[in-house]
Design a protein around this motif. Structure first.
Motif, PDB file in Angstrom:
ATOM      1  N   ARG A  54       1.318  -1.227   0.270  1.00 19.79           N
ATOM      2  CA  ARG A  54      -0.232  -0.412   0.021  1.00 19.79           C
ATOM      3  C   ARG A  54       0.684   1.521  -0.056  1.00 19.79           C
ATOM      4  NH1 ARG A  54      -3.967   2.161   4.867  1.00 19.79           N
ATOM      5  NH2 ARG A  54      -4.892   3.822   4.010  1.00 19.79           N
ATOM      6  N   GLY A  55       1.885   1.382   0.075  1.00 25.35           N
ATOM      7  CA  GLY A  55       3.131   2.588   0.759  1.00 25.35           C
ATOM      8  C   GLY A  55       3.489   2.829  -0.369  1.00 25.35           C
ATOM      9  N   TYR A  80       6.403  -6.373  -4.038  1.00 24.39           N
ATOM     10  CA  TYR A  80       5.670  -6.645  -2.317  1.00 24.39           C
ATOM     11  C   TYR A  80       4.186  -6.875  -2.555  1.00 24.39           C
ATOM     12  CZ  TYR A  80      10.188  -4.176  -0.474  1.00 24.39           C
ATOM     13  OH  TYR A  80      11.210  -3.632   0.345  1.00 24.39           O
ATOM     14  N   GLY A  81       3.769  -6.820  -3.543  1.00 21.00           N
ATOM     15  CA  GLY A  81       2.118  -7.329  -3.315  1.00 21.00           C
ATOM     16  C   GLY A  81       1.528  -8.905  -3.966  1.00 21.00           C
ATOM     17  N   THR A  82       2.917  -9.097  -4.689  1.00 18.57           N
ATOM     18  CA  THR A  82       3.402 -10.024  -4.693  1.00 18.57           C
ATOM     19  C   THR A  82       3.657 -11.273  -3.663  1.00 18.57           C
ATOM     20  OG1 THR A  82       4.108  -9.766  -7.611  1.00 18.57           O
ATOM     21  CG2 THR A  82       4.332 -12.306  -6.385  1.00 18.57           C
ATOM     22  N   LYS A 110     -10.152 -13.443   3.445  1.00 17.88           N
ATOM     23  CA  LYS A 110     -10.262 -12.450   3.366  1.00 17.88           C
ATOM     24  C   LYS A 110      -9.038 -11.801   4.389  1.00 17.88           C
ATOM     25  CE  LYS A 110     -13.834  -9.946   5.729  1.00 17.88           C
ATOM     26  NZ  LYS A 110     -15.425 -10.018   6.605  1.00 17.88           N
ATOM     27  N   ASP A 111      -8.055 -13.174   4.374  1.00 15.24           N
ATOM     28  CA  ASP A 111      -7.030 -12.490   4.959  1.00 15.24           C
ATOM     29  C   ASP A 111      -5.865 -11.729   4.013  1.00 15.24           C
ATOM     30  OD1 ASP A 111      -7.710 -13.371   7.849  1.00 15.24           O
ATOM     31  OD2 ASP A 111      -6.678 -15.012   7.590  1.00 15.24           O
ATOM     32  N   ASP A 112      -5.935 -12.258   2.721  1.00 14.95           N
ATOM     33  CA  ASP A 112      -5.704 -11.390   2.030  1.00 14.95           C
ATOM     34  C   ASP A 112      -6.273 -10.484   1.190  1.00 14.95           C
ATOM     35  OD1 ASP A 112      -3.787 -14.088   2.370  1.00 14.95           O
ATOM     36  OD2 ASP A 112      -5.321 -15.188   1.452  1.00 14.95           O
ATOM     37  N   VAL A 113      -6.927 -10.037   1.631  1.00 12.25           N
ATOM     38  CA  VAL A 113      -7.695  -8.764   0.933  1.00 12.25           C
ATOM     39  C   VAL A 113      -7.162  -7.559   0.749  1.00 12.25           C
ATOM     40  CG1 VAL A 113      -9.768  -6.809   1.076  1.00 12.25           C
ATOM     41  CG2 VAL A 113     -10.407  -9.594   0.796  1.00 12.25           C
ATOM     42  N   PRO A 114      -6.065  -6.949   1.756  1.00 14.55           N
ATOM     43  CA  PRO A 114      -4.999  -6.443   1.538  1.00 14.55           C
ATOM     44  C   PRO A 114      -4.300  -6.282   0.603  1.00 14.55           C
ATOM     45  CG  PRO A 114      -5.637  -6.467   3.483  1.00 14.55           C
ATOM     46  CD  PRO A 114      -6.705  -7.736   3.183  1.00 14.55           C
ATOM     47  N   CYS A 115      -4.069  -7.307   0.284  1.00 13.46           N
ATOM     48  CA  CYS A 115      -2.954  -7.981  -0.433  1.00 13.46           C
ATOM     49  C   CYS A 115      -3.510  -7.690  -1.581  1.00 13.46           C
ATOM     50  CB  CYS A 115      -2.024  -8.764   0.078  1.00 13.46           C
ATOM     51  SG  CYS A 115      -1.111  -9.408   1.385  1.00 13.46           S
ATOM     52  N   THR A 121      -4.317  -2.133  -7.485  1.00 16.87           N
ATOM     53  CA  THR A 121      -4.369  -1.321  -7.691  1.00 16.87           C
ATOM     54  C   THR A 121      -3.515  -0.688  -8.250  1.00 16.87           C
ATOM     55  OG1 THR A 121      -6.017  -0.922  -6.083  1.00 16.87           O
ATOM     56  CG2 THR A 121      -5.028   1.138  -6.619  1.00 16.87           C
ATOM     57  N   ALA A 122      -2.359  -1.027  -7.988  1.00 22.11           N
ATOM     58  CA  ALA A 122      -0.689  -0.710  -8.398  1.00 22.11           C
ATOM     59  C   ALA A 122      -0.840  -1.411  -9.963  1.00 22.11           C
ATOM     60  CB  ALA A 122       0.102  -0.628  -7.093  1.00 22.11           C
ATOM     61  N   LEU A 123      -1.031  -2.670  -9.802  1.00 27.20           N
ATOM     62  CA  LEU A 123      -1.015  -3.377 -11.410  1.00 27.20           C
ATOM     63  C   LEU A 123      -1.771  -2.083 -12.260  1.00 27.20           C
ATOM     64  CD1 LEU A 123       0.214  -5.006 -13.612  1.00 27.20           C
ATOM     65  CD2 LEU A 123      -1.415  -6.556 -12.899  1.00 27.20           C
ATOM     66  N   GLY A 124      -3.403  -1.858 -12.030  1.00 23.91           N
ATOM     67  CA  GLY A 124      -4.261  -1.550 -12.947  1.00 23.91           C
ATOM     68  C   GLY A 124      -3.739   0.071 -13.178  1.00 23.91           C
ATOM     69  N   LYS A 125      -2.736   0.742 -11.589  1.00 25.94           N
ATOM     70  CA  LYS A 125      -2.050   2.071 -12.487  1.00 25.94           C
ATOM     71  C   LYS A 125      -0.848   2.133 -13.614  1.00 25.94           C
ATOM     72  CE  LYS A 125      -5.149   5.411  -9.874  1.00 25.94           C
ATOM     73  NZ  LYS A 125      -4.937   5.980  -9.279  1.00 25.94           N
TER      74      LYS A 125
END
Length: 272
Positions: A54-55, A80-82, A110-115, A121-125
């Motif tokens: 996220r950061g 980092y998301g990977t 659900k534990d993985d949702v932030p990842c 979001t990063a991939l899309g942008k």
């Protein structure tokens, strides 16, 4: 460079304190350096990987204007998301076995949702900034990831899935499924669910209003963003403060986004 700290716990505590000051790019960068040192010592720490994903996304989105720097920051977020997604061993095994990410996503919980959310979001942008070909190439993965978040945690990050679909249906080319009516419905749903998260209105003003020629909506969203008291939502003060700056910049670009005759008619009917 690794930051010298007495322990992983101390690094994380220090990083978490700096994270609260992420409205300043330098504080965010210090936090990310500390999280990186903690990650090097404890590679499976979920909190650390979520913050790094996220950061780095936020550093690119909120604190960076240069295209190449944005792309680099979002690529770091994706890396980092990977690693964050790979904490789910079933998902990691499926991908290692040759499955595409968009198919293996069903293993994520659900534990993985932030990842999932911040990686997508990063991939899309990252794709969008490089043009339509790159956007469309990455779209199946981003769509599958956001759809999965929508199924298992609909209101995650201030109704993030609805916000994504709002932008998605507005920015898609007409030949690829643009639907301005759906875009409006999704933006409405996200704003209704979390009216204090200003970037949703910013996305609508930037992506939907110019497509529909709706100057009233554009000005209403900008006005709502600028009038908002950021102290009323301290947990997202940084995101909202930077969105207010984006809104000022977007207002300054109004003449590039809308038809000159429409602007003249709107200004005549709504004198400032």
């Amino acid at each position: 460079p690794a930051v010298a700290v007495s322990s992983v716990e101390a690094a994380i505590a220090q990083a978490d304190a700096l994270w609260e000051q992420r409205v300043e790019a330098s504080k965010l960068q210090e936090a990310l350096a500390l999280y990186a040192s903690a990650h090097a010592a404890d590679p499976k720490n979920r909190h650390v990987l979520q913050r790094l994903t996220r950061g780095w996304y936020f550093l690119g989105d909120g604190h960076t204007t240069d295209k190449d720097t944005k792309l680099a920051h979002w690529k770091t977020a994706m890396d980092y998301g990977t690693a964050c997604l790979a904490l789910n061993t079933e998902y990691a095994g499926r991908v290692a076995g040759g499955e595409k990410e968009k198919d293996a996503v069903t293993s994520l919980t659900k534990d993985d949702v932030p990842c999932i959310y911040w990686y997508a979001t990063a991939l899309g942008k990252w794709g969008k900034l490089q043009g339509i070909a790159k956007t469309l190439a990455n779209l199946p993965t981003v769509k599958a990831f956001i759809s999965h978040v929508e199924q298992i945690h609909t209101d995650y990050y201030y109704f993030g899935p609805a916000r994504y679909w709002g932008a998605y249906y507005a920015v898609l080319p007409s030949f690829a499924g643009q639907d301005l009516g759906k875009s409006a419905e999704y933006f409405d749903a996200s704003i209704k669910g979390a009216p204090h998260y200003l970037p949703t209105r910013g996305l609508r003003a930037e992506n939907l209003a110019p497509k529909t020629g709706d100057l009233a909506l554009f000005h209403a969203d900008i006005a709502a963003i600028l009038a908002f008291d950021v102290s009323t939502a301290p947990e997202i003060r940084a995101e909202n403060v930077l969105e207010q700056e984006k809104a000022r910049q977007l207002l300054a670009k109004r003449d590039e986004l809308f038809d000159a005759k429409a602007i003249a008619a709107y200004d005549a009917a709504n004198p400032r």
